[in-house]
Design a protein around this motif. Structure first.
Motif, PDB file in Angstrom:
ATOM      1  N   ASP A  95     -34.594 -48.187   7.346  1.00  0.00           N
ATOM      2  CA  ASP A  95     -34.566 -48.443   5.904  1.00  0.00           C
ATOM      3  C   ASP A  95     -35.595 -49.512   5.570  1.00  0.00           C
ATOM      4  OD1 ASP A  95     -33.772 -47.928   3.330  1.00  0.00           O
ATOM      5  OD2 ASP A  95     -32.057 -49.265   3.356  1.00  0.00           O
ATOM      6  N   LEU A  97     -36.225 -52.655   2.920  1.00  0.00           N
ATOM      7  CA  LEU A  97     -35.288 -53.594   2.318  1.00  0.00           C
ATOM      8  C   LEU A  97     -36.019 -54.663   1.522  1.00  0.00           C
ATOM      9  CD1 LEU A  97     -33.505 -54.344   5.717  1.00  0.00           C
ATOM     10  CD2 LEU A  97     -32.643 -52.725   4.007  1.00  0.00           C
ATOM     11  N   ALA A 111     -30.313 -52.795   0.292  1.00  0.00           N
ATOM     12  CA  ALA A 111     -30.672 -51.566   0.998  1.00  0.00           C
ATOM     13  C   ALA A 111     -30.652 -50.381   0.040  1.00  0.00           C
ATOM     14  CB  ALA A 111     -29.678 -51.327   2.133  1.00  0.00           C
ATOM     15  N   ASN A 115     -28.908 -45.334   2.646  1.00  0.00           N
ATOM     16  CA  ASN A 115     -28.944 -45.977   3.959  1.00  0.00           C
ATOM     17  C   ASN A 115     -28.032 -47.179   4.080  1.00  0.00           C
ATOM     18  OD1 ASN A 115     -30.912 -44.129   4.717  1.00  0.00           O
ATOM     19  ND2 ASN A 115     -32.578 -45.466   4.096  1.00  0.00           N
ATOM     20  N   ALA A 116     -27.357 -47.555   2.990  1.00  0.00           N
ATOM     21  CA  ALA A 116     -26.543 -48.769   3.017  1.00  0.00           C
ATOM     22  C   ALA A 116     -25.526 -48.781   4.152  1.00  0.00           C
ATOM     23  CB  ALA A 116     -25.861 -48.966   1.670  1.00  0.00           C
ATOM     24  N   VAL A 119     -27.429 -49.525   7.378  1.00  0.00           N
ATOM     25  CA  VAL A 119     -27.915 -50.906   7.431  1.00  0.00           C
ATOM     26  C   VAL A 119     -26.766 -51.858   7.750  1.00  0.00           C
ATOM     27  CG1 VAL A 119     -28.968 -52.776   6.100  1.00  0.00           C
ATOM     28  CG2 VAL A 119     -29.854 -50.444   5.894  1.00  0.00           C
TER      29      VAL A 119
END
Length: 348
Positions: A95, A97, A111, A115-116, A119
């Motif tokens: 990801d 950021l 993020a 993709n949170a 991450v």
């Protein structure tokens, strides 16, 4: 699907919704093009409550982020931000950021929505041995972007680009950041979920035009900003995307360091323009117009409302002699030209 704190507001405005990364988000409120032009000419108002917000805190927070991410977060001063990436041990991007340093021992990691979870999980996995806490946050995020953003949100002479500070907006306590994803000046407002509607209505009343995901994509494309899942993925390194400058190879060690130090990109990300009316789209082949040989692939493409012709980002063979290039648009070749990025840069 999940809904942000502003879902009811979007419904009242008659937004057309779409599913995005597990969230029901406003795609548009009326015209994509009108919303795009509003951001370029005045100011747009975006709901970014779907983005992942993760707090990293503790005595070794800076050292931990130096280890987990490709950038040197220990060098970021409190109140400032840095664009960086979380990479796999293979060097592939997990990801991209934005990380804000809120205090000496406290950081906010933002993020991409899709993709949170990854991450959060990877930061937790890498945190072993460090005196840190990794905490997922649940709060709203609103962006005001465009040349009139400062007149709407207010003058903050000490808030430089890529900086953040506690502030009061619409009578609410917020974190106010001078960041964005449109190529324009503007602010991102981190606030409690229960305060989001009041801040949105205040900004709208001051002249900010509600804008959806559709125009956000054409805005970031004009600004040459990568989108995860298109220009960035586990199959690409920061160097492939022309973002090697954000990798602090002088750090002693960090996740993915060995692979990134050995990386020899075979492709490069370029900008393409065509004077025709048909737009290159993600997945379309870039070919040598003379031989028909495939030399690359489009990652993002759309008509540019600002420039008046189609634009695209594409990965092509590194050090390609451009010659005459074309994109295969549904079986018909459209001539394209490689141009410098970004396609659009706001007046200074």
């Amino acid at each position: 699907m999940r809904r942000t704190a502003l879902f009811d507001v979007h419904q009242r405005l008659g937004a057309a919704f779409t599913g995005f990364a597990g969230w029901e988000m406003p795609l548009r409120y009326g015209s994509d093009v009108a919303e795009h032009h509003a951001v370029r000419k005045s100011a747009g108002l975006f709901d970014l409550g779907h983005m992942g917000q993760i707090e990293v805190s503790g005595a070794e927070a800076a050292a931990f982020l130096d280890h987990a991410l490709v950038g040197k977060l220990s060098a970021v001063k409190p109140g400032r931000a840095k664009y960086t990436m979380l990479c796999h041990t293979t060097g592939g991007v997990l990801d991209d950021l934005v990380v804000y340093r809120l205090a000496a021992d406290r950081f906010l990691v933002v993020a991409n929505a899709a993709n949170a979870p990854v991450v959060r999980a990877m930061l937790g996995e890498h945190s072993g041995g460090f005196a840190v806490a990794v905490t997922a946050l649940d709060r709203a995020l609103i962006a005001v972007q465009g040349p009139e953003a400062v007149s709407i949100v207010g003058e903050y002479p000490d808030l430089k680009y890529y900086a953040i500070q506690p502030s009061v907006v619409a009578g609410k306590d917020v974190l106010l950041a001078r960041t964005g994803y449109t190529g324009e000046d503007g602010f991102e407002i981190y606030c409690a979920n229960q305060d989001a509607a009041a801040i949105w209505e205040w900004a709208s009343a001051a002249g900010a035009v509600p804008a959806g995901l559709a125009c956000r994509d054409t805005l970031r494309l004009e600004a040459g900003m990568p989108l995860y899942g298109h220009e960035l993925s586990i199959r690409t390194t920061p160097f492939d995307a022309g973002l090697g400058r954000i990798v602090a190879l002088d750090k002693r060690d960090f996740v993915g360091a060995a692979a990134l130090r050995a990386a020899e990109p075979a492709v490069e990300l370029v900008g393409l323009v065509t004077r025709g009316r048909r737009s290159p789209r993600a997945g379309y082949d870039v070919v040598d117009a003379a031989t028909g040989e495939k030399v690359g692939e489009v990652t993002s493409g759309a008509p540019s409302p600002t420039l008046g012709h189609p634009i695209a980002l594409a990965y092509v063979t590194k050090n390609l002699d451009p010659g005459r290039l074309a994109v295969d648009v549904r079986g018909k070749r459209e001539d394209v030209e490689i141009v410098p990025l970004p396609f659009y840069q706001r007046p200074r």
